[in-house]
Structures are given as C-alpha cells and as structure tokens.
Design a protein around this motif. Structure first.
Motif, PDB file in Angstrom:
ATOM      1  N   LYS A  52       3.813  10.858   2.105  1.00 50.44           N
ATOM      2  CA  LYS A  52       3.382  11.461   0.846  1.00 50.44           C
ATOM      3  C   LYS A  52       3.958  10.692  -0.340  1.00 50.44           C
ATOM      4  N   GLU A  53       5.227  10.303  -0.228  1.00 54.55           N
ATOM      5  CA  GLU A  53       5.865   9.571  -1.321  1.00 54.55           C
ATOM      6  C   GLU A  53       5.163   8.229  -1.552  1.00 54.55           C
ATOM      7  N   LEU A  54       4.792   7.553  -0.469  1.00 50.60           N
ATOM      8  CA  LEU A  54       4.114   6.261  -0.599  1.00 50.60           C
ATOM      9  C   LEU A  54       2.730   6.440  -1.208  1.00 50.60           C
ATOM     10  N   ARG A  55       2.015   7.432  -0.731  1.00 51.20           N
ATOM     11  CA  ARG A  55       0.678   7.675  -1.291  1.00 51.20           C
ATOM     12  C   ARG A  55       0.767   7.999  -2.781  1.00 51.20           C
ATOM     13  N   ASP A  56       1.736   8.825  -3.148  1.00 56.97           N
ATOM     14  CA  ASP A  56       1.905   9.182  -4.563  1.00 56.97           C
ATOM     15  C   ASP A  56       2.287   7.954  -5.397  1.00 56.97           C
ATOM     16  N   TYR A  57       3.134   7.085  -4.826  1.00 52.28           N
ATOM     17  CA  TYR A  57       3.558   5.893  -5.553  1.00 52.28           C
ATOM     18  C   TYR A  57       2.373   4.957  -5.792  1.00 52.28           C
ATOM     19  N   ILE A  58       1.556   4.754  -4.784  1.00 53.83           N
ATOM     20  CA  ILE A  58       0.380   3.890  -4.931  1.00 53.83           C
ATOM     21  C   ILE A  58      -0.568   4.477  -5.978  1.00 53.83           C
ATOM     22  N   ALA A  59      -0.739   5.794  -5.938  1.00 55.44           N
ATOM     23  CA  ALA A  59      -1.603   6.449  -6.926  1.00 55.44           C
ATOM     24  C   ALA A  59      -1.028   6.317  -8.335  1.00 55.44           C
ATOM     25  N   SER A  60       0.307   6.344  -8.449  1.00 58.85           N
ATOM     26  CA  SER A  60       0.938   6.216  -9.774  1.00 58.85           C
ATOM     27  C   SER A  60       0.690   4.842 -10.383  1.00 58.85           C
ATOM     28  N   LEU A  61       0.435   3.857  -9.539  1.00 59.51           N
ATOM     29  CA  LEU A  61       0.114   2.514 -10.022  1.00 59.51           C
ATOM     30  C   LEU A  61      -1.381   2.359 -10.298  1.00 59.51           C
ATOM     31  N   ASP A  62      -2.134   3.450 -10.073  1.00 55.73           N
ATOM     32  CA  ASP A  62      -3.591   3.432 -10.229  1.00 55.73           C
ATOM     33  C   ASP A  62      -4.221   2.398  -9.288  1.00 55.73           C
ATOM     34  N   LEU A  63      -3.706   2.364  -8.061  1.00 57.12           N
ATOM     35  CA  LEU A  63      -4.255   1.520  -7.009  1.00 57.12           C
ATOM     36  C   LEU A  63      -4.823   2.387  -5.898  1.00 57.12           C
ATOM     37  N   GLN A  64      -5.736   1.796  -5.141  1.00 59.94           N
ATOM     38  CA  GLN A  64      -6.232   2.414  -3.917  1.00 59.94           C
ATOM     39  C   GLN A  64      -5.793   1.536  -2.748  1.00 59.94           C
ATOM     40  N   ILE A  65      -5.836   2.086  -1.546  1.00 61.11           N
ATOM     41  CA  ILE A  65      -5.648   1.260  -0.356  1.00 61.11           C
ATOM     42  C   ILE A  65      -7.033   0.869   0.147  1.00 61.11           C
ATOM     43  N   SER A  66      -7.338  -0.422   0.093  1.00 65.17           N
ATOM     44  CA  SER A  66      -8.647  -0.874   0.583  1.00 65.17           C
ATOM     45  C   SER A  66      -8.711  -0.756   2.097  1.00 65.17           C
ATOM     46  N   ALA A  67      -7.584  -1.023   2.758  1.00 62.95           N
ATOM     47  CA  ALA A  67      -7.503  -0.945   4.216  1.00 62.95           C
ATOM     48  C   ALA A  67      -6.048  -1.104   4.630  1.00 62.95           C
ATOM     49  N   LEU A  68      -5.739  -0.668   5.835  1.00 61.76           N
ATOM     50  CA  LEU A  68      -4.507  -1.078   6.487  1.00 61.76           C
ATOM     51  C   LEU A  68      -4.850  -2.187   7.465  1.00 61.76           C
ATOM     52  N   CYS A  69      -3.884  -3.050   7.751  1.00 63.96           N
ATOM     53  CA  CYS A  69      -4.066  -4.045   8.798  1.00 63.96           C
ATOM     54  C   CYS A  69      -3.331  -3.554  10.032  1.00 63.96           C
ATOM     55  N   GLY A  70      -4.072  -3.391  11.126  1.00 65.28           N
ATOM     56  CA  GLY A  70      -3.481  -2.907  12.372  1.00 65.28           C
ATOM     57  C   GLY A  70      -3.541  -3.935  13.475  1.00 65.28           C
ATOM     58  N   ASP A  71      -3.473  -5.205  13.105  1.00 63.19           N
ATOM     59  CA  ASP A  71      -3.602  -6.294  14.071  1.00 63.19           C
ATOM     60  C   ASP A  71      -2.333  -6.403  14.915  1.00 63.19           C
ATOM     61  N   LEU A  72      -2.448  -6.135  16.204  1.00 56.91           N
ATOM     62  CA  LEU A  72      -1.291  -6.126  17.092  1.00 56.91           C
ATOM     63  C   LEU A  72      -1.061  -7.472  17.775  1.00 56.91           C
ATOM     64  N   GLY A  73      -1.894  -8.463  17.469  1.00 59.61           N
ATOM     65  CA  GLY A  73      -1.672  -9.816  17.957  1.00 59.61           C
ATOM     66  C   GLY A  73      -1.825  -9.950  19.461  1.00 59.61           C
ATOM     67  N   GLY A  74      -1.168 -10.966  20.006  1.00 60.61           N
ATOM     68  CA  GLY A  74      -1.238 -11.210  21.444  1.00 60.61           C
ATOM     69  C   GLY A  74      -2.627 -11.632  21.885  1.00 60.61           C
ATOM     70  N   HIS A  75      -3.129 -10.969  22.920  1.00 61.83           N
ATOM     71  CA  HIS A  75      -4.462 -11.263  23.434  1.00 61.83           C
ATOM     72  C   HIS A  75      -5.464 -10.179  23.041  1.00 61.83           C
ATOM     73  N   GLY A  76      -5.179  -9.499  21.931  1.00 60.82           N
ATOM     74  CA  GLY A  76      -6.100  -8.450  21.497  1.00 60.82           C
ATOM     75  C   GLY A  76      -6.169  -7.343  22.533  1.00 60.82           C
ATOM     76  N   PHE A  77      -7.390  -6.980  22.899  1.00 57.46           N
ATOM     77  CA  PHE A  77      -7.589  -5.926  23.894  1.00 57.46           C
ATOM     78  C   PHE A  77      -8.165  -6.504  25.191  1.00 57.46           C
ATOM     79  N   GLN A  78      -7.756  -7.737  25.514  1.00 55.67           N
ATOM     80  CA  GLN A  78      -8.257  -8.385  26.721  1.00 55.67           C
ATOM     81  C   GLN A  78      -7.471  -8.000  27.973  1.00 55.67           C
ATOM     82  N   ASP A  79      -6.225  -7.581  27.792  1.00 54.21           N
ATOM     83  CA  ASP A  79      -5.321  -7.352  28.924  1.00 54.21           C
ATOM     84  C   ASP A  79      -5.254  -5.865  29.247  1.00 54.21           C
ATOM     85  N   GLN A  80      -5.913  -5.483  30.333  1.00 56.08           N
ATOM     86  CA  GLN A  80      -5.988  -4.075  30.719  1.00 56.08           C
ATOM     87  C   GLN A  80      -4.600  -3.457  30.873  1.00 56.08           C
ATOM     88  N   SER A  81      -3.619  -4.255  31.290  1.00 57.63           N
ATOM     89  CA  SER A  81      -2.300  -3.707  31.590  1.00 57.63           C
ATOM     90  C   SER A  81      -1.543  -3.237  30.353  1.00 57.63           C
TER      91      SER A  81
END
Length: 290
Positions: A52-81
C-alpha cells in the motif's frame, strides 16, 4: 501522431527503486515498469502494508505502473522439473501487479521450438495455459516479450491457448537484433495480442541461433547480464540509441496506431554508461512523433 503514454523501465536508470521512480517523474515519464523478481520487489518480501505504501508513493508522483517485469530467466518454462515453482512465483507477481494498479506482467518464456510435437513445446504450452487462465481470472495479462522467435511463430503458439491471458510485450529491437524479423509486420501479425511495448533500437551483426541468446535446454541459461554484455561487445547484435539502429520507428509507431494500440511505450535501456542521459534522449525522440 502517437497518443500513447511514455514509460521508463525504472531498473534501466540503475538508481535503486525510490530514486529511480523520482528520476522517472523528473524525466517526464507517465508511467514506470519495475522488476518484481528479487530483492525488495519480490512479492514474498512485500507485506500488505509495504504494498500500500509503495502504491501510494507512486501515485503521489503522479505516475502509473505500466507493467511489472516477472522474467525469471534460466530456460523460461522449458524445464518441466522447475515449472511448478516458476508458475507459482509468476502467479504471485501477477497478484502484485494487480494490487499495485497494473494488469500486465512481462516475461520471457524461452525459445518456442518449431515443432509443436516437440516435448519442450508441449511443456511450454502447458505452463502458459495455466498462467493464461490465472491471469485472465484477474483481468490481467502475462505478456511474452518478442525476440526469440518470429512474430508468425509466436502467434501460432499463442493461438493454441484457450485465453489471451498470455499475450505480448512487443520489443521491436529484439526482433531486429536476433531473428531479423520485421517489427512493423510483426505489429500487424500480433495485433490481437499486444498489451505492452518496449521502445529500444539495435542492429543485427550476424545470423545466430536464438537459443544461444535467450537460452534453451541444452544451451546456456538466459540472464539479463549476459544479454547486456552481448549487446555491448558481442559479435551477434548491438543495442543502440533510438534512431541509430534498424528499427523504422516512423513506420513502427504508425503500425501501432493503425491496430488501435493505446498502451505504453516503455523505454528500456540495457547498455551504456549514461542511462539517464540516454533515457532523456529517448523521451525526446518519442516526443517528436506526438
């Protein structure tokens, strides 16, 4: 004339989260994209109060979040294990995005094999189906970044999913630098899937197997450090300042307008010793088309 808001990948500024958010506002951005994989932005490290504090802080700067980056690297989702853990973490990043006021999480899923009967293809499809259904249940999108495959092949893969919960984060430079695909045609090909874009430029130095760049089972795992090093001094491609590479931004921006894309143009800068200066120049470059 483009009407899209301009975003900045906060991590590209290399200032830390709070200073990067303030600098993004000073530079004239409308919104920001933030990595949410590790450290203070890892969903596991963010209490409800901190969110909540982070969301309020971003709003106080009059910014929006266009997206989060959730890239976990490695081999993506190729490795079933390892997919169960990666899918679970990706769901938590989607939850965080929605809680912070965004409905997009961008990622790399690994290089999609050409043969749909390849077990790796089916493993990736299964993971994306689960994540697509979950994202759709939140009214959100898990957005695959372009580059590892041609736009036509990526569309063919996405067309096999039951929802558009897995969609596209369109990066024109990645296409130019790695597959040699035409990003303008790619916009039309992927028009039904584009929910977020990166603004970046570059050139291709030689033809290369995308699996060498983005990682694949049997190849070196992908890391952003390796990609940035290759974009600076490797023999395959170079990331360059906007207007200095082979992305035809006039036609590219026109194509985005023609398909009715109204989302963010988010500046990503993975190389260079003066990221703030480069990003300021990138904003000025985009503003010329407004």
């Amino acid at each position: 004339m483009i009407i899209n808001p301009i975003g900045i990948m906060v991590d590209s500024l290399r200032l830390g989260l709070r200073d990067g958010l303030k600098k993004s506002k000073e530079l004239g951005a409308d919104g920001v994209q933030i990595y949410a994989v590790s450290g203070e932005m890892d969903p596991a490290n963010l209490t409800p109060g901190a969110r909540k504090e982070l969301r309020d802080y971003i709003a106080s700067l009059d910014l929006q979040i266009s997206a989060l980056c959730g890239d976990l690297g490695g081999h993506g989702f190729q490795d079933q294990s390892v997919n169960a853990a990666k899918i679970e973490k990706s769901k938590r990043i989607l939850d965080l995005a929605v809680e912070l006021g965004s409905n997009v999480v961008t990622t790399h899923i690994g290089v999609v094999p050409e043969d749909r009967n390849d077990p790796i293809y089916q493993t990736m499809l299964q993971a994306c189906e689960e994540l697509g259904v979950y994202a759709s249940s939140l009214g959100a999108y898990f957005a695959v970044e372009t580059g590892p495959e041609t736009s036509a092949h990526l569309k063919s893969f996405l067309d096999n999913l039951s929802t558009k919960g897995v969609s596209v984060n369109f990066d024109p430079a990645n296409m130019v630098m790695v597959t040699g695909d035409d990003p303008v045609q790619g916009v039309y090909t992927l028009k039904d899937y584009i929910v977020h874009t990166h603004v970046k430029d570059g050139i291709r130095l030689r033809q290369a197997d995308p699996r060498e760049v983005y990682g694949s089972l049997g190849y070196k795992p992908m890391t952003h450090e390796n990609i940035a090093e290759a974009a600076t001094s490797g023999d395959t491609y170079r990331e360059l300042a906007l207007g200095e590479g082979h992305v035809d931004f006039g036609r590219y921006f026109q194509a985005l307008q023609e398909i009715g894309y109204k989302g963010y143009l988010t500046i990503e800068r993975e190389v260079g010793a003066q990221p703030e200066k480069d990003i300021a120049s990138a904003i000025a470059f985009i503003q010329k088309y407004k």
